[in-house]
Design an enzyme around this catalytic site. Structure first.
Site, short mmCIF file in Angstrom:
data_model
loop_
_atom_site.label_atom_id
_atom_site.label_comp_id
_atom_site.label_asym_id
_atom_site.label_seq_id
_atom_site.Cartn_x
_atom_site.Cartn_y
_atom_site.Cartn_z
N ARG A 97 0.84 -1.20 0.00
CA ARG A 97 0.00 0.00 0.00
C ARG A 97 0.87 1.24 0.00
O ARG A 97 2.09 1.16 0.15
CB ARG A 97 -0.95 -0.01 1.20
CG ARG A 97 -0.23 0.08 2.54
CD ARG A 97 -1.22 0.17 3.69
NE ARG A 97 -0.54 0.22 4.97
CZ ARG A 97 -1.15 0.23 6.15
NH1 ARG A 97 -2.46 0.18 6.22
NH2 ARG A 97 -0.46 0.28 7.26
N ASN A 131 -4.69 8.36 4.29
CA ASN A 131 -4.53 7.58 5.52
C ASN A 131 -3.07 7.63 5.94
O ASN A 131 -2.18 7.35 5.13
CB ASN A 131 -4.93 6.11 5.31
CG ASN A 131 -5.03 5.34 6.62
OD1 ASN A 131 -5.83 5.71 7.49
ND2 ASN A 131 -4.22 4.32 6.79
N GLU A 132 -2.83 8.04 7.16
CA GLU A 132 -1.47 8.02 7.71
C GLU A 132 -0.43 8.45 6.67
O GLU A 132 0.46 7.67 6.30
CB GLU A 132 -1.14 6.64 8.26
CG GLU A 132 -1.95 6.29 9.48
CD GLU A 132 -1.43 5.04 10.20
OE1 GLU A 132 -0.72 4.24 9.58
OE2 GLU A 132 -1.75 4.89 11.38
N GLU A 185 -7.33 5.43 15.72
CA GLU A 185 -6.95 4.02 15.65
C GLU A 185 -6.13 3.64 16.86
O GLU A 185 -5.20 4.35 17.24
CB GLU A 185 -6.05 3.75 14.43
CG GLU A 185 -6.75 3.69 13.11
CD GLU A 185 -5.77 3.29 12.00
OE1 GLU A 185 -4.81 2.53 12.29
OE2 GLU A 185 -5.97 3.73 10.87
N GLU A 227 -2.64 -8.21 7.18
CA GLU A 227 -2.84 -7.90 8.60
C GLU A 227 -3.89 -8.78 9.27
O GLU A 227 -4.54 -8.35 10.21
CB GLU A 227 -3.20 -6.42 8.76
CG GLU A 227 -2.06 -5.51 8.35
CD GLU A 227 -2.19 -4.10 8.90
OE1 GLU A 227 -1.25 -3.62 9.56
OE2 GLU A 227 -3.26 -3.47 8.67
N LYS A 228 -4.02 -10.01 8.78
CA LYS A 228 -5.10 -10.84 9.32
C LYS A 228 -4.91 -11.22 10.78
O LYS A 228 -5.86 -11.58 11.45
CB LYS A 228 -5.33 -12.08 8.45
CG LYS A 228 -4.12 -12.94 8.20
CD LYS A 228 -4.48 -14.06 7.22
CE LYS A 228 -3.24 -14.75 6.69
NZ LYS A 228 -2.35 -13.85 5.91
N PHE A 229 -3.69 -11.12 11.29
CA PHE A 229 -3.48 -11.45 12.70
C PHE A 229 -3.49 -10.23 13.61
O PHE A 229 -3.15 -10.31 14.78
CB PHE A 229 -2.18 -12.26 12.88
CG PHE A 229 -2.30 -13.63 12.27
CD1 PHE A 229 -3.22 -14.55 12.77
CD2 PHE A 229 -1.52 -13.98 11.18
CE1 PHE A 229 -3.35 -15.80 12.19
CE2 PHE A 229 -1.65 -15.24 10.60
CZ PHE A 229 -2.57 -16.16 11.10
N HIS A 230 -3.91 -9.10 13.04
CA HIS A 230 -4.08 -7.91 13.88
C HIS A 230 -5.43 -8.05 14.61
O HIS A 230 -6.43 -8.42 14.01
CB HIS A 230 -4.09 -6.66 13.00
CG HIS A 230 -4.02 -5.40 13.79
ND1 HIS A 230 -2.85 -4.73 14.01
CD2 HIS A 230 -4.98 -4.70 14.43
CE1 HIS A 230 -3.09 -3.66 14.74
NE2 HIS A 230 -4.38 -3.63 15.02
C1 GLA Z 1 -2.23 1.74 10.64
C2 GLA Z 1 -3.17 1.83 9.46
C3 GLA Z 1 -4.22 0.77 9.47
C4 GLA Z 1 -3.64 -0.55 9.92
C5 GLA Z 1 -3.05 -0.37 11.29
C6 GLA Z 1 -2.58 -1.63 11.97
O1 GLA Z 1 -2.62 2.48 11.71
O2 GLA Z 1 -3.78 3.07 9.33
O3 GLA Z 1 -4.72 0.65 8.16
O4 GLA Z 1 -2.68 -0.96 9.01
O5 GLA Z 1 -1.96 0.50 11.17
O6 GLA Z 1 -1.36 -2.07 11.50
#
Ligand code: GLA
Ligand code: GLA
Length: 640
Positions: A108, A146-147, A304, A352-355
């Site tokens: 991404r 985003n970020e 977040e 990120e399936k294990f988040h």
């Molecule tokens: C960041 C991103 C989310 C996700 C989280 C968790 O904060 O904005 O999309 O990837 O990290 O890793």
């Protein structure tokens, strides 16, 4: 956005699930007390499957479902992750590393921040979304991108190089000024043609530090320009909808957030304290204070955080019972009007399936969901706190240009800004003193004490500001290696610390960085390491001297009465206990009171409006002000 409550919610990614699951999601969201979701963050590829061709079907349906359920939407413009076709049709939009590697799509944020092609495509998408959903009753706030800078902070491609030249022309006007700013007489770096002005790409040895520094500034501005491009069209199309983007509370100088702050209608924070780190809550307190301060004291959103384990820091330790509740309350205590998680439902596939999430792979009948739902109910009952403020008598100075500069190569000693900030912030936290995080040029008149960790780089305006603050009666605590260079990383000549010699009433003749493992005693008690300034007082009173090491007998810590105030100087890094004593002494001198007296170690007391928060980070039950707190417990006292 409704401001009559503390919002509660999550990142919602319904595109990963079927419409039947959406209905189950809405039911569970109501059960958990969700009031807001941020939605569509990574939806570009689905919403615009081909250039200029839009598919809003699923978005329409989910917006309506959320609206009908009374859940507000923070609608993302979806521009953080470009669709596959953009990279294929315009490979020049892909970012290039310092070493000249062009990165591929497949994760991404694969875009060059200076790319006009990327910016135009992103703005087009934002326009489409604003036209379609600008009047939707569920729309509460825009979440742009985003970020920014999370993965790509800088790009070194030709497009970026050209953009950098434009930025430099605006900053310096002509090449003579640029050559002077970059000290290009050193190592034959003089440029006589703009075409020779380059990004600081991989070089044989040490790079030009001023060029490096300007590239960080430029890159922060390039990311900000991406955000602003979208913000501008959203402001035109939906003037009544607030706009923000989520920034990161972490120890990385991603962008100069202080220069972004004016463009946020509300500040939004992403923060992932590490469950394995015993000091995580102190760092988190700092970032919460920073976000509140960026908004000038206005409430911000914690957009977040994780309900439990974080997936990118193996081993992924879950948060133990109560820890998510405790850390979430900490955000509210320090000024957040929203507690939101990444993400609502744990992904079945993808990186990120294990988040952790609110709804786990096994569903909602489990500890995490029950804890989250309990917290949702608690925050609903705390609605009276929304909008209220946190007051601070102390400010800590934090500056991104200084951070970038301190971490450049070939300094006399290795100073790590996270460690330096923490060393000054943690003792204040331990004393239960609330702190604002300010830039060196901020208005300091409201503060009784200003703490300045290692401000190596400072502008003339910053130097005047700090001087004026003390002259007017303020108390300052400043650490070594401050006031050494100007904004172009050029030494302030005539004796260190050029910017503060008069204010501090001393000269630093030489720096004596100490070797790893080497420590020296202090006459005031305790020891010090890392660094020792050879201080020659010029009016300052000596508070402590070195008892050993290369500078035995010479001053290590001084205080100077200047104007109506005082300036205390630490020429070294005292050990934790000695530092705490010094901070206590500075607090006494400045007559700063803690939020509450007699708070045991490991407990945080914060006052927000008329609410007093008591947060116990320890493993033992404690009693504070007549209130019993279990381990990892929080108590909120209203009307105190
Ligand atoms: C960041 C991103 C989310 C996700 C989280 C968790 O904060 O904005 O999309 O990837 O990290 O890793
Ligand atoms: C070498 C070089 C010098 C200088 C010194 C100090 O000797 O020839 O130009 O860089 O190292 O680093």
């Amino acid at each position: 956005m409704k401001h009559d409550r503390v919002h509660f919610g999550a990142d919602y990614n319904p595109e990963q699930w079927s419409p039947e699951v959406w209905r189950e999601d809405i039911r569970l969201m109501r059960e958990a007390g969700v009031t807001i979701v941020t939605f569509g963050v990574f939806s570009w590829g689905l919403v615009e499957p081909e250039p200029g061709v839009y598919d809003f079907g699923w978005l329409d349906e989910v917006m309506d479902l959320l609206g009908d359920a009374g859940i507000e939407v923070s609608l993302a413009t979806g521009t953080a992750s470009p669709p596959a076709w953009l990279s294929r049709l315009h490979p020049e939009t892909l970012p290039v590393t310092r070493d000249g590697v062009r990165l591929s799509p497949g994760s991404r944020q694969h875009y060059c921040p200076s790319s006009p092609v990327y910016r135009e495509a992103a703005v087009n998408l934002a326009v489409q979304l604003a036209k379609r959903y600008g009047g939707h009753p569920a729309l509460a706030i825009w979440h742009v991108g985003n970020e920014y800078g999370c993965h790509i902070q800088e790009c070194y491609c030709e497009v970026s190089a050209a953009d950098f030249r434009t930025w430099l022309r605006e900053r310096y006007g002509d090449l003579d000024a640029l050559n002077a700013a970059w000290s290009t007489t050193f190592w034959s770096q003089r440029v006589a043609d703009w075409a020779d002005v380059l990004p600081p790409r991989a070089t044989p040895t040490l790079r030009n530090p001023a060029q490096d520094l300007d590239y960080r500034r430029f890159s922060s501005d390039a990311l900000l320009a991406c955000y602003r491009a979208e913000r501008e069209v959203l402001q035109q199309l939906t003037p009544d909808v607030p706009i923000t983007t989520n920034i990161m509370g972490m120890w990385e100088p991603v962008a100069d957030y202080a220069s972004w702050a004016a463009d946020f209608d509300v500040v939004a924070l992403d923060i992932y304290p590490e469950p394995k780190d015993p000091g995580a809550h102190i760092d988190a307190a700092f970032f919460h204070d920073q976000m509140r301060s960026l908004g000038g004291g206005r409430p911000y959103l914690m957009m977040e955080t994780a309900t439990s384990a974080i997936s990118y820091r193996p081993p992924n330790r879950p948060k133990r019972d109560g820890l998510n509740r405790l850390w979430s309350h900490q955000a509210v205590a320090r000024g957040a009007d929203a507690v939101m998680y990444f993400q609502w439902r744990a992904s079945a596939g993808g990186a990120e399936k294990f988040h952790s999430a609110i709804v786990s792979h096994g569903g909602a009948d489990n500890r995490i969901f029950r804890e989250v739902a309990g917290l949702g109910a608690e925050l609903a009952a705390l609605s009276g706190i929304a909008g209220s403020r946190v007051r601070a008598d102390v400010a800590i100075v934090h500056d991104y240009a200084n951070w970038w500069a301190l971490e450049l190569d070939a300094r006399p000693g290795e100073l790590k800004v996270p460690e330096r900030v923490r060393a000054h912030y943690a003792p204040l936290w331990r004393e239960n003193v609330t702190v604002d995080v300010v830039t060196p040029e901020a208005d300091l008149s409201a503060y009784k004490l200003v703490v300045v960790p290692n401000l190596y780089l400072c502008t003339d305006a910053a130097a005047d500001n700090l001087r004026g603050y003390v002259e007017g009666g303020g108390h300052l605590l400043m650490s070594f290696f401050s006031g050494i260079v100007d904004e172009c990383d050029r030494i302030r000549l005539g004796g260190y610390p050029g910017a503060f010699r008069e204010l501090l009433g001393l000269q630093v003749e030489e720096f004596w960085p100490l070797s790893e493992g080497e420590s020296v005693g202090l006459t005031s008690g305790g020891s010090a390491d890392l660094w020792a300034d050879h201080v020659v007082p010029e009016g300052a009173e000596v508070l402590a001297a070195y008892t050993g090491g290369p500078l035995a007998g010479s001053p290590a810590i001084t205080r100077h009465a200047f104007g109506l105030g005082t300036a205390t100087y630490l020429g070294t890094r005292p050990d934790e206990t000695a530092m705490r004593e010094l901070v206590r002494d500075a607090l006494r001198l400045a007559e700063v009171e803690p939020v509450l007296q007699g708070v045991p170690d490991g407990v945080e007391a914060v006052r927000r409006g008329t609410h007093l928060f008591l947060l116990n980070y320890g493993d033992r039950p404690v009693s504070v002000a007549g209130v019993e707190l279990a381990p990892h417990d929080v108590v909120v006292l209203a009307g105190s």
